[in-house]
Scaffold this motif. Structure first.
Motif, PDB file in Angstrom:
ATOM      1  N   CYS A   1     -36.525  57.088 -70.203  1.00 14.00           N
ATOM      2  CA  CYS A   1     -36.265  58.449 -70.677  1.00 14.00           C
ATOM      3  C   CYS A   1     -37.120  59.412 -69.879  1.00 14.00           C
ATOM      4  O   CYS A   1     -38.230  59.084 -69.469  1.00 14.00           O
ATOM      5  CB  CYS A   1     -36.612  58.573 -72.163  1.00 14.00           C
ATOM      6  N   GLU A   2     -36.598  60.599 -69.651  1.00 17.82           N
ATOM      7  CA  GLU A   2     -37.354  61.635 -68.961  1.00 17.82           C
ATOM      8  C   GLU A   2     -36.987  62.987 -69.552  1.00 17.82           C
ATOM      9  O   GLU A   2     -35.898  63.156 -70.093  1.00 17.82           O
ATOM     10  CB  GLU A   2     -37.102  61.593 -67.466  1.00 17.82           C
TER      11      GLU A   2
ATOM     12  N   PRO B   1     -26.049  60.336 -67.224  1.00 14.57           N
ATOM     13  CA  PRO B   1     -27.156  60.621 -68.136  1.00 14.57           C
ATOM     14  C   PRO B   1     -26.675  60.932 -69.554  1.00 14.57           C
ATOM     15  O   PRO B   1     -25.694  61.635 -69.753  1.00 14.57           O
ATOM     16  CB  PRO B   1     -27.833  61.851 -67.536  1.00 14.57           C
TER      17      PRO B   1
ATOM     18  N   ILE C   1     -27.827  62.789 -72.884  1.00 13.33           N
ATOM     19  CA  ILE C   1     -28.769  63.831 -73.301  1.00 13.33           C
ATOM     20  C   ILE C   1     -29.011  63.685 -74.799  1.00 13.33           C
ATOM     21  O   ILE C   1     -28.073  63.716 -75.591  1.00 13.33           O
ATOM     22  CB  ILE C   1     -28.228  65.228 -72.963  1.00 13.33           C
TER      23      ILE C   1
ATOM     24  N   CYS D   1     -32.998  74.347 -65.915  1.00 14.80           N
ATOM     25  CA  CYS D   1     -33.587  74.032 -64.614  1.00 14.80           C
ATOM     26  C   CYS D   1     -32.511  73.495 -63.687  1.00 14.80           C
ATOM     27  O   CYS D   1     -31.749  72.611 -64.060  1.00 14.80           O
ATOM     28  CB  CYS D   1     -34.684  72.988 -64.758  1.00 14.80           C
TER      29      CYS D   1
ATOM     30  N   SER E   1     -23.166  65.143 -70.422  1.00 13.29           N
ATOM     31  CA  SER E   1     -22.928  66.494 -69.912  1.00 13.29           C
ATOM     32  C   SER E   1     -21.427  66.746 -69.774  1.00 13.29           C
ATOM     33  O   SER E   1     -20.648  65.821 -69.571  1.00 13.29           O
ATOM     34  CB  SER E   1     -23.624  66.681 -68.559  1.00 13.29           C
TER      35      SER E   1
ATOM     36  N   TYR F   1     -35.695  66.772 -69.924  1.00 15.76           N
ATOM     37  CA  TYR F   1     -34.571  67.484 -69.318  1.00 15.76           C
ATOM     38  C   TYR F   1     -34.510  68.885 -69.897  1.00 15.76           C
ATOM     39  O   TYR F   1     -34.669  69.081 -71.093  1.00 15.76           O
ATOM     40  CB  TYR F   1     -33.262  66.736 -69.612  1.00 15.76           C
ATOM     41  N   ASP F   2     -34.255  69.836 -69.027  1.00 11.91           N
ATOM     42  CA  ASP F   2     -34.035  71.217 -69.460  1.00 11.91           C
ATOM     43  C   ASP F   2     -32.803  71.713 -68.722  1.00 11.91           C
ATOM     44  O   ASP F   2     -32.800  71.778 -67.485  1.00 11.91           O
ATOM     45  CB  ASP F   2     -35.259  72.083 -69.139  1.00 11.91           C
ATOM     46  N   GLY F   3     -31.773  72.032 -69.442  1.00  6.24           N
ATOM     47  CA  GLY F   3     -30.508  72.469 -68.847  1.00  6.24           C
ATOM     48  C   GLY F   3     -30.623  73.741 -68.038  1.00  6.24           C
ATOM     49  O   GLY F   3     -29.757  74.030 -67.216  1.00  6.24           O
TER      50      GLY F   3
END
Length: 79
Positions: free
Chosen positions: A69-70, A41, A43, A76, A29, A72-74
């Protein structure tokens, strides 16, 4: 590290993904990069949701370490 090299490294360390997961982009990020921190993290953008599910279920080896891993939505934001 440039995108092509990072993606090539991910496939090299996870050969089972080469025919299943199409990695489009890997990045940290902007906030993490500006802060100067050394860890945070990573991405990873993939072509299809099913590919993301495969990575979530299998985990990712990167830097020769197993990472969970999970999704992710930027858009949110946790409040």
């Amino acid at each position: 590290q440039n995108q092509e090299q990072a993606i090539a490294d991910a496939y090299k360390q996870n050969p089972k993904f080469s025919s299943v997961v199409d990695i489009l982009r890997m990045s940290f990020s902007r906030k993490l990069l500006k802060s100067g921190r050394k860890t945070g993290p990573l991405i990873i953008s993939v072509a299809e949701p099913e590919q993301a599910n495969h990575m979530i279920n299998a985990g990712l080896i990167y830097g020769y370490e197993l990472h969970n891993c999970e999704p992710y939505d930027g858009n949110c934001v946790v409040t």
